[in-house]
Design an enzyme around this catalytic site. Structure first.
Site, PDB file in Angstrom:
ATOM      1  CB  ALA A  66      -0.915  -0.005   1.216  1.00  0.00           C
ATOM      2  N   GLY A 112      -0.388  -5.142   0.926  1.00  0.00           N
ATOM      3  CA  GLY A 112      -1.616  -5.049   0.159  1.00  0.00           C
ATOM      4  C   GLY A 112      -1.528  -5.726  -1.193  1.00  0.00           C
ATOM      5  CD  GLU A 115      -3.631  -7.390   3.164  1.00  0.00           C
ATOM      6  OE1 GLU A 115      -4.303  -7.582   4.180  1.00  0.00           O
ATOM      7  OE2 GLU A 115      -3.128  -6.279   2.867  1.00  0.00           O
ATOM      8  CD  GLU A 135       0.766  -5.947   5.871  1.00  0.00           C
ATOM      9  OE1 GLU A 135       0.120  -5.792   4.816  1.00  0.00           O
ATOM     10  OE2 GLU A 135       1.455  -6.966   6.107  1.00  0.00           O
TER      11      GLU A 135
END
Length: 255
Positions: A66, A112, A115, A135
């Protein structure tokens, strides 16, 4: 529609979405998430499209994570809303799309990015791909479904190891643990992914759509009931009639 951060190409019955932010290793920002959501929504409604491929631009990265700059100063409420909104408009949308989505993971697939790949129905990877959820090195946890989808794919123990250690794993290791289906050279990745898409596109769109719903319920108490109901519903649909008739007539079905 014109997009700034993604490229959409259509080849026969297959759509290829390329995340195109090479200057940031295709990191996900809010605009990219919204553009992806719009593209997937439009393709889901396009009856000519049977399969969607998702990949990243360049040779280094699928999605490197992200865009942290966007949320670095968020408070709890804003951060929760970021997670909730992203799940709703993109990650859950992909997982529950009526058409198969194949991730062609061409390099870094982190945070992300991983994911996003896990929300897809099938994952192919290039030999240079590195996958991980880093993360906890930021004092966070995965916020776009990583703690939920990873255990279903690789088991709770391996998921815990990846999340707690924040280590990247190789594409080959990802295949060994079931995180990706196949590994190819970078040059072969997209052609092999398109081969699979072509094979899938020859089959019943309605059958595949119902299969996606049933498989997504496989870890729930309602899974068997969902399967039985979908199986029955298909008997009233044109795809089943064509498929069975073609079988009896010893010809290929035309869906």
């Amino acid at each position: 529609m014109n997009y700034d951060n993604i490229i959409l190409e259509i080849e026969d019955k297959t759509a290829v979405i390329t995340i195109n932010r090479p200057e940031s290793l295709n990191a996900l920002n809010s605009k990219t998430i919204q553009e992806l959501s719009t593209a997937f929504g439009e393709l889901d409604q396009n009856k000519e499209i049977r399969v969607i491929i998702l990949t990243g631009s360049g040779e280094k990265s699928f999605v490197a994570g992200a865009d942290i700059k966007e949320f670095s100063d968020f408070g709890a409420k804003a951060a929760e809303e970021l997670s909730r909104n992203g799940q709703k408009i993109l990650f859950d949308k992909i997982e529950n799309l009526s058409k198969p989505v194949i991730a062609a993971v061409n390099g870094f697939s982190l945070g992300g990015g991983l994911e996003l790949a896990m929300a897809c129905h099938i994952r192919y990877a290039s030999e240079n791909a590195k996958l991980g959820l880093p993360e906890v090195t930021l004092g966070l946890i995965p916020g776009y479904g990583g703690t939920q989808r990873l255990p279903k794919l690789v088991g709770k123990g391996l998921a815990n190891e990846m999340i707690f250690s924040a280590k990247m794993i190789s594409a080959q290791r990802a295949k060994e643990i079931g995180l990706v289906n196949e590994v190819f050279s970078l040059e072969e990745l997209l052609p092999k992914t398109k081969e699979l898409a072509t094979t899938i596109s020859r089959n019943s769109p309605m059958g595949i759509s119902k299969a996606i719903i049933a498989v997504n319920q496989s870890d729930k108490e309602t899974g068997f009931e969902t399967e039985m109901k979908a199986f029955g519903e298909l008997f009233e649909m044109d795809d089943k009639k064509e498929g069975v008739q073609a079988f009896l007539e010893k010809r290929k079905p035309s869906f």
